[in-house]
Design a protein around this motif. Sequence first.
Motif, mmCIF file in Angstrom:
data_model
loop_
_atom_site.group_PDB
_atom_site.id
_atom_site.type_symbol
_atom_site.label_atom_id
_atom_site.label_comp_id
_atom_site.label_asym_id
_atom_site.label_seq_id
_atom_site.Cartn_x
_atom_site.Cartn_y
_atom_site.Cartn_z
ATOM 1 N N LEU A 177 -1.544 -11.055 56.201
ATOM 2 C CA LEU A 177 -2.901 -10.235 56.294
ATOM 3 C C LEU A 177 -2.829 -9.286 55.238
ATOM 4 C CD1 LEU A 177 -3.546 -9.719 60.143
ATOM 5 C CD2 LEU A 177 -4.695 -11.083 58.688
ATOM 6 N N LEU A 178 -3.760 -9.133 54.436
ATOM 7 C CA LEU A 178 -3.800 -8.244 53.442
ATOM 8 C C LEU A 178 -4.959 -7.401 53.232
ATOM 9 C CD1 LEU A 178 -3.411 -10.714 50.233
ATOM 10 C CD2 LEU A 178 -1.585 -9.628 51.728
ATOM 11 N N VAL B 151 -8.111 -24.544 60.345
ATOM 12 C CA VAL B 151 -7.660 -23.755 61.807
ATOM 13 C C VAL B 151 -7.971 -22.163 61.350
ATOM 14 C CG1 VAL B 151 -5.514 -23.078 62.748
ATOM 15 C CG2 VAL B 151 -5.750 -25.467 62.070
ATOM 16 N N LYS B 152 -7.909 -21.939 60.188
ATOM 17 C CA LYS B 152 -8.185 -20.269 60.185
ATOM 18 C C LYS B 152 -8.945 -20.077 58.504
ATOM 19 C CE LYS B 152 -7.206 -15.959 61.341
ATOM 20 N NZ LYS B 152 -7.499 -15.278 62.786
ATOM 21 N N ALA B 153 -9.807 -19.625 58.661
ATOM 22 C CA ALA B 153 -10.902 -19.210 57.738
ATOM 23 C C ALA B 153 -10.162 -18.147 56.706
ATOM 24 C CB ALA B 153 -12.353 -19.222 58.114
ATOM 25 N N ALA B 154 -10.770 -18.066 55.623
ATOM 26 C CA ALA B 154 -10.220 -16.888 54.553
ATOM 27 C C ALA B 154 -10.814 -15.775 55.271
ATOM 28 C CB ALA B 154 -10.574 -17.135 53.328
ATOM 29 N N GLY B 155 -10.484 -14.469 55.138
ATOM 30 C CA GLY B 155 -11.086 -13.386 55.626
ATOM 31 C C GLY B 155 -10.711 -13.209 57.079
ATOM 32 N N ALA B 156 -11.535 -13.677 58.097
ATOM 33 C CA ALA B 156 -10.965 -13.381 59.228
ATOM 34 C C ALA B 156 -10.563 -11.835 59.799
ATOM 35 C CB ALA B 156 -10.133 -14.320 59.921
ATOM 36 N N TRP B 157 -11.377 -11.048 59.401
ATOM 37 C CA TRP B 157 -10.987 -9.662 59.473
ATOM 38 C C TRP B 157 -10.557 -9.120 60.551
ATOM 39 C CZ3 TRP B 157 -10.202 -8.939 54.466
ATOM 40 C CH2 TRP B 157 -10.774 -9.467 53.643
ATOM 41 N N ALA C 261 -5.870 -14.248 53.043
ATOM 42 C CA ALA C 261 -6.282 -14.405 51.589
ATOM 43 C C ALA C 261 -6.690 -15.913 51.176
ATOM 44 C CB ALA C 261 -5.363 -14.256 50.718
ATOM 45 N N ALA C 262 -6.504 -16.934 52.178
ATOM 46 C CA ALA C 262 -6.733 -18.172 52.023
ATOM 47 C C ALA C 262 -7.051 -18.979 53.274
ATOM 48 C CB ALA C 262 -5.933 -18.905 51.103
ATOM 49 N N GLU C 263 -7.730 -20.067 53.258
ATOM 50 C CA GLU C 263 -8.079 -20.891 54.266
ATOM 51 C C GLU C 263 -6.659 -21.435 54.570
ATOM 52 O OE1 GLU C 263 -10.965 -23.471 52.569
ATOM 53 O OE2 GLU C 263 -12.522 -22.176 53.335
ATOM 54 N N PHE C 264 -6.551 -21.964 55.963
ATOM 55 C CA PHE C 264 -5.500 -22.759 56.550
ATOM 56 C C PHE C 264 -5.985 -23.993 57.346
ATOM 57 C CE2 PHE C 264 -2.270 -23.598 60.063
ATOM 58 C CZ PHE C 264 -1.281 -24.121 59.107
ATOM 59 N N TYR C 265 -5.346 -24.994 56.698
ATOM 60 C CA TYR C 265 -5.708 -26.441 57.157
ATOM 61 C C TYR C 265 -4.536 -26.962 57.935
ATOM 62 C CZ TYR C 265 -10.226 -26.388 55.063
ATOM 63 O OH TYR C 265 -11.525 -25.938 54.277
ATOM 64 N N TYR C 266 -4.648 -27.976 59.012
ATOM 65 C CA TYR C 266 -3.373 -28.723 59.812
ATOM 66 C C TYR C 266 -4.090 -29.883 60.182
ATOM 67 C CZ TYR C 266 1.003 -28.845 61.782
ATOM 68 O OH TYR C 266 2.264 -29.304 62.132
ATOM 69 N N PRO C 267 -3.364 -30.900 60.043
ATOM 70 C CA PRO C 267 -3.811 -32.287 60.586
ATOM 71 C C PRO C 267 -3.706 -32.056 62.303
ATOM 72 C CG PRO C 267 -1.573 -32.357 59.837
ATOM 73 C CD PRO C 267 -2.155 -31.067 59.448
ATOM 74 N N GLN D 224 -3.389 -18.523 68.087
ATOM 75 C CA GLN D 224 -3.019 -17.591 66.943
ATOM 76 C C GLN D 224 -2.632 -16.109 67.618
ATOM 77 O OE1 GLN D 224 -6.332 -17.710 64.289
ATOM 78 N NE2 GLN D 224 -6.613 -19.848 64.595
ATOM 79 N N THR D 225 -1.739 -15.773 66.918
ATOM 80 C CA THR D 225 -1.073 -14.340 67.271
ATOM 81 C C THR D 225 -1.209 -13.406 66.112
ATOM 82 O OG1 THR D 225 0.202 -15.220 68.975
ATOM 83 C CG2 THR D 225 0.553 -12.750 68.450
ATOM 84 N N ILE D 226 -2.302 -12.347 66.144
ATOM 85 C CA ILE D 226 -2.126 -11.328 65.196
ATOM 86 C C ILE D 226 -1.171 -10.357 65.278
ATOM 87 C CG2 ILE D 226 -3.806 -9.744 63.881
ATOM 88 C CD1 ILE D 226 -5.975 -11.391 64.907
ATOM 89 N N GLN D 227 -0.446 -10.087 64.200
ATOM 90 C CA GLN D 227 0.671 -9.190 64.185
ATOM 91 C C GLN D 227 0.208 -7.967 63.183
ATOM 92 O OE1 GLN D 227 4.452 -11.151 63.779
ATOM 93 N NE2 GLN D 227 4.247 -12.030 65.627
ATOM 94 N N THR D 228 -0.176 -6.672 63.560
ATOM 95 C CA THR D 228 -0.406 -5.741 62.862
ATOM 96 C C THR D 228 0.221 -4.288 63.343
ATOM 97 O OG1 THR D 228 -2.251 -5.108 63.690
ATOM 98 C CG2 THR D 228 -2.447 -6.701 61.699
ATOM 99 N N PRO D 229 0.310 -3.414 62.385
ATOM 100 C CA PRO D 229 0.970 -2.039 63.087
ATOM 101 C C PRO D 229 -0.227 -1.421 63.843
ATOM 102 C CG PRO D 229 0.256 -1.763 60.827
ATOM 103 C CD PRO D 229 0.275 -3.236 61.134
#
Length: 358
Positions: free
Chosen positions: A337-338, A263-269, A287-293, A302-307
Amino acid sequence: MKRWCALLLVLSLLVLPVYGAEPTLSAHSAILMDLESGRVLYEKNARERRSIASITKLMTALVAVELHPDLSSVVTVKREWTGAEGSSMYLKPEEELTLEALLYGLLLSSGNDAALAIAGYCAGDIGTFVEEMNKKAAQLGMNDTHFANPNGLDDPQHYSTAADMAILARAVLEREELRVIASTRSVSIAGRTLVNHNKLLWRYEGCTGLKTGYTDEAGRTLVSSALRDGQELIAVTLNAPNDWADHAALFDYGFATYPRTLVKAAGAWVDIPVANSLCRFVRAGTAAEFYYPLAQGEEPEQTIQTPQQVTAPVLAGFPAGRVVITLNGDEIAQLPLLYETGAANNLAPKGWLARLFG
């Protein structure tokens, strides 16, 4: 000739598996769960309280290793632990064997005497151990479960549900020592050769455990797990006359219909504006990949929440926000997100000269 071809086509369609079609089961209650995510892929009367027989021993094993993690410790068998009703590993009074050997007798041979010995040794007495079993059930969120003994013999106050037993199976599989024991087909230990009652270990490719059960009241009960292409599933059936076939059908359905999907690859900057710095933006990523069945056609949002903006200094590896992932309106993950690692991202504030001419 055309009629024969048409007939052959119809027959071929009948024997081919219909992916996406839910299995027809003999079980009164059943559930199929993805181990990694906890997503329920199939259920039938899964929250109905029923007698569970010897799949109880999964909780006995879990509580035992939490109370007494040293499996090499030697247990001296007391007379009151021997001669238990039902299945047995045939313990003898004053016999000495390790806690590990007792766990093999518990999970492979389904020894009711092994259950009593484990409970008495790990908690001092059977009643105290059963209290610990119920405490653990509450901690895991098994809200429709109550234990009256460590072996699963019928009792009005001894019950669970298919859904709760799937929760328990996830916890058991997190313990590597129990995973190893439950997946063992046979072993020679403590002067005995013990053979696992779980025939799925031979009959279903990729089966990784776990435990069978039977009493007249409960019928045939079974908790099992299977691994394929990096995805592990848990199946539970209660009162299932044809449980081996039920579990094979559940696994085939789950692996075919809900494959483990990236669903989400690591990085995805993402770029975040930076104030008080020579650099206009700083990058942040997962920091890591995310998998889901996911079934065919399912698309998580996907919603990105950053300042809106950060102020230097910004330190690499520190939290920068999160990605919230939902499916059909339900949240399935929050990924931190790091700030990007590397010297270029350890942004110091502008010096006075840069601020003057900036």
